[in-house]
Design a protein around this motif. Structure first.
Motif, short mmCIF file in Angstrom:
data_model
loop_
_atom_site.label_atom_id
_atom_site.label_comp_id
_atom_site.label_asym_id
_atom_site.label_seq_id
_atom_site.Cartn_x
_atom_site.Cartn_y
_atom_site.Cartn_z
N ALA A 71 0.83 -1.21 0.00
CA ALA A 71 0.00 0.00 0.00
C ALA A 71 0.86 1.25 0.00
CB ALA A 71 -0.93 -0.01 1.21
N LEU A 72 1.96 1.24 0.78
CA LEU A 72 2.85 2.39 0.81
C LEU A 72 3.58 2.55 -0.52
CD1 LEU A 72 4.17 4.73 2.27
CD2 LEU A 72 5.77 3.12 3.31
N PHE A 73 4.02 1.45 -1.10
CA PHE A 73 4.65 1.52 -2.42
C PHE A 73 3.73 2.18 -3.43
CE2 PHE A 73 5.42 -0.12 -6.66
CZ PHE A 73 6.80 -0.01 -6.80
N ASP A 74 2.48 1.76 -3.46
CA ASP A 74 1.51 2.33 -4.40
C ASP A 74 1.31 3.83 -4.14
OD1 ASP A 74 1.12 -0.06 -5.73
OD2 ASP A 74 -0.66 -0.61 -4.57
N LYS A 75 1.28 4.20 -2.87
CA LYS A 75 1.10 5.61 -2.52
C LYS A 75 2.27 6.45 -3.00
CE LYS A 75 0.33 8.60 1.51
NZ LYS A 75 0.11 8.62 2.98
N LEU A 76 3.49 5.99 -2.74
CA LEU A 76 4.67 6.75 -3.14
C LEU A 76 4.83 6.75 -4.66
CD1 LEU A 76 7.31 5.67 -0.44
CD2 LEU A 76 5.85 7.70 -0.47
N ALA A 77 4.44 5.67 -5.32
CA ALA A 77 4.61 5.57 -6.77
C ALA A 77 3.76 6.58 -7.53
CB ALA A 77 4.29 4.15 -7.23
N ARG A 78 2.81 7.22 -6.87
CA ARG A 78 1.99 8.23 -7.54
C ARG A 78 2.80 9.45 -7.94
NH1 ARG A 78 -2.65 7.72 -2.95
NH2 ARG A 78 -3.33 5.60 -3.48
N VAL A 79 3.98 9.62 -7.35
CA VAL A 79 4.80 10.77 -7.73
C VAL A 79 5.50 10.55 -9.07
CG1 VAL A 79 5.23 11.25 -5.29
CG2 VAL A 79 6.96 10.03 -6.61
N LEU A 80 5.52 9.32 -9.56
CA LEU A 80 6.22 9.00 -10.81
C LEU A 80 5.39 9.42 -12.01
CD1 LEU A 80 7.46 5.40 -9.88
CD2 LEU A 80 8.69 7.59 -9.62
N ASP A 81 6.06 9.73 -13.10
CA ASP A 81 5.37 10.14 -14.32
C ASP A 81 4.59 8.99 -14.93
OD1 ASP A 81 6.39 12.72 -14.10
OD2 ASP A 81 8.18 12.25 -15.28
N THR A 82 5.15 7.78 -14.81
CA THR A 82 4.46 6.60 -15.33
C THR A 82 4.45 5.52 -14.26
OG1 THR A 82 6.53 5.75 -16.28
CG2 THR A 82 5.10 7.07 -17.72
N PRO A 83 3.41 4.72 -14.18
CA PRO A 83 3.35 3.66 -13.18
C PRO A 83 4.48 2.66 -13.39
CG PRO A 83 1.20 4.01 -14.18
CD PRO A 83 2.18 4.77 -15.00
N PRO A 84 5.06 2.11 -12.31
CA PRO A 84 6.15 1.15 -12.44
C PRO A 84 5.67 -0.16 -13.05
CG PRO A 84 5.47 1.33 -10.15
CD PRO A 84 4.74 2.40 -10.90
N SER A 85 6.55 -0.77 -13.83
CA SER A 85 6.27 -2.09 -14.38
C SER A 85 6.57 -3.14 -13.32
CB SER A 85 7.14 -2.33 -15.61
OG SER A 85 7.07 -3.68 -16.02
N PHE A 86 5.87 -4.27 -13.39
CA PHE A 86 6.10 -5.35 -12.44
C PHE A 86 6.51 -6.64 -13.15
CE2 PHE A 86 4.11 -2.62 -9.39
CZ PHE A 86 4.52 -3.08 -8.15
N GLY A 87 7.19 -6.50 -14.28
CA GLY A 87 7.59 -7.71 -14.99
C GLY A 87 8.45 -8.61 -14.14
N THR A 88 9.61 -8.09 -13.71
CA THR A 88 10.50 -8.84 -12.82
C THR A 88 10.72 -8.03 -11.55
OG1 THR A 88 11.67 -10.00 -14.59
CG2 THR A 88 12.81 -9.79 -12.49
N VAL A 89 10.43 -8.65 -10.43
CA VAL A 89 10.62 -8.03 -9.11
C VAL A 89 11.68 -8.83 -8.38
CG1 VAL A 89 9.54 -7.45 -6.90
CG2 VAL A 89 8.24 -7.23 -9.03
N ALA A 90 12.66 -8.14 -7.80
CA ALA A 90 13.68 -8.79 -6.98
C ALA A 90 13.55 -8.26 -5.56
CB ALA A 90 15.08 -8.51 -7.51
N GLU A 91 13.60 -9.17 -4.60
CA GLU A 91 13.59 -8.76 -3.19
C GLU A 91 14.88 -9.21 -2.53
OE1 GLU A 91 11.12 -8.80 1.00
OE2 GLU A 91 10.56 -10.26 -0.55
N TRP A 92 15.62 -8.25 -2.02
CA TRP A 92 16.87 -8.55 -1.32
C TRP A 92 16.57 -8.76 0.17
CZ3 TRP A 92 21.48 -9.14 -3.86
CH2 TRP A 92 22.60 -9.39 -3.03
N GLY A 93 16.76 -9.98 0.64
CA GLY A 93 16.44 -10.30 2.02
C GLY A 93 14.98 -10.66 2.17
N CYS A 94 14.56 -11.71 1.47
CA CYS A 94 13.13 -12.05 1.44
C CYS A 94 12.63 -12.63 2.75
CB CYS A 94 12.86 -13.03 0.30
SG CYS A 94 13.65 -14.65 0.52
N GLY A 95 13.52 -13.20 3.58
CA GLY A 95 13.07 -13.80 4.83
C GLY A 95 12.00 -14.84 4.58
N GLY A 96 10.98 -14.83 5.42
CA GLY A 96 9.91 -15.83 5.31
C GLY A 96 8.81 -15.51 4.34
#
Length: 260
Positions: A71-96
């Protein structure tokens, strides 16, 4: 009366340890990296599951972690000129997998990076139960995080996540290495969503010396310092959001960065 005396003695010992952790001699980078590697590869530690954000480690909060972050990512992403693509997502430190189960349903490919094989397995189980995504687990060594770049693929990612991780890293210098890795794997215009702990006037937010006792306060940044560091490592800082306190801890700063 005896119980009160015992309690007071324990509190004094704890405060003494905290003071020594703050003012003790600076350890070498290699020593701290070794301490971190020792901790994360020893899942028998009492608080390990909670610190790794396994579902069993933070019951009642696990689902909310990922939901709140998305939800916070979506809120902050509104400042971008174009919505972010979600083709490949990497998470560093995925934990559980608390974040993966929230973000992966939007992705075509989800690269989960961690220093613990058991956490990768745990993350995979929960993620694939939540969605049908191309799940790529990647085990890295604490001593050599850069080895992940070629496996993930240079300029191959659209979103890079690093949440509840930076404060656990051995040093600010090591955090800089992770920023450089993020920039290397992100495609031009890709988005990084990175959380750090920020330093304020309260001495309790100062970095401490003993890794195992203070892992969640190991690497802390002044907000302006991290903003500038992001720019120096090839990012354009777009937004920052502060969370002074939540159910898990305090002094969280979330940065939205684009690959310049």
């Amino acid at each position: 009366m005896e119980d009160r005396a015992i309690g007071m003695t324990r509190r004094l010992k704890r405060r003494g340890r905290e003071a020594l952790d703050r003012i003790g001699p600076r350890r070498s980078e290699n020593r701290v990296i070794a301490e971190a590697a020792q901790y994360w590869t020893s899942p028998a530690e009492p608080a390990w599951a909670g610190n790794s954000h396994w579902r069993t480690g933070i019951p009642g909060q696990w689902e909310k972690v990922g939901q709140d972050h998305l939800a916070l990512f979506d809120k902050l992403a509104r400042v971008l000129d174009t919505p972010p693509s979600f083709g490949t997502v990497a998470e560093w430190g995925c934990g559980g997998g608390a974040n993966a189960v929230a973000f992966a349903p939007r992705a075509e490919r989800f690269v989960a990076v961690d220093v613990v094989r058991a956490s990768l397995d745990e993350c995979r189980e929960h993620t694939l139960a939540a969605c049908d995504v191309d799940f790529v687990p990647l085990l890295v060594e604490v001593e050599n995080p850069e080895a992940a770049v070629d496996t993930i693929g240079r300029a191959s990612c659209d979103v890079f996540l690093c949440l509840y991780v930076v404060e656990l890293l051995p040093s600010a210098e090591y955090a800089t290495r992770i920023l450089r890795i993020a920039r290397a794997v992100l495609a031009p215009g890709g988005v990084a969503f990175i959380q750090v702990k920020y330093r304020d006037s309260d001495g309790r937010t100062a970095p401490r010396r003993s890794y195992a006792r203070n892992l969640a306060s190991q690497t802390i940044f002044p907000i302006d310092h991290f903003w500038k560091l992001a720019g120096q490592t090839g990012f354009r800082p777009e937004a920052v959001h502060l969370v002074p306190e939540n159910e898990l801890d305090r002094n969280y700063a979330y940065f939205l960065l684009t690959a310049a």
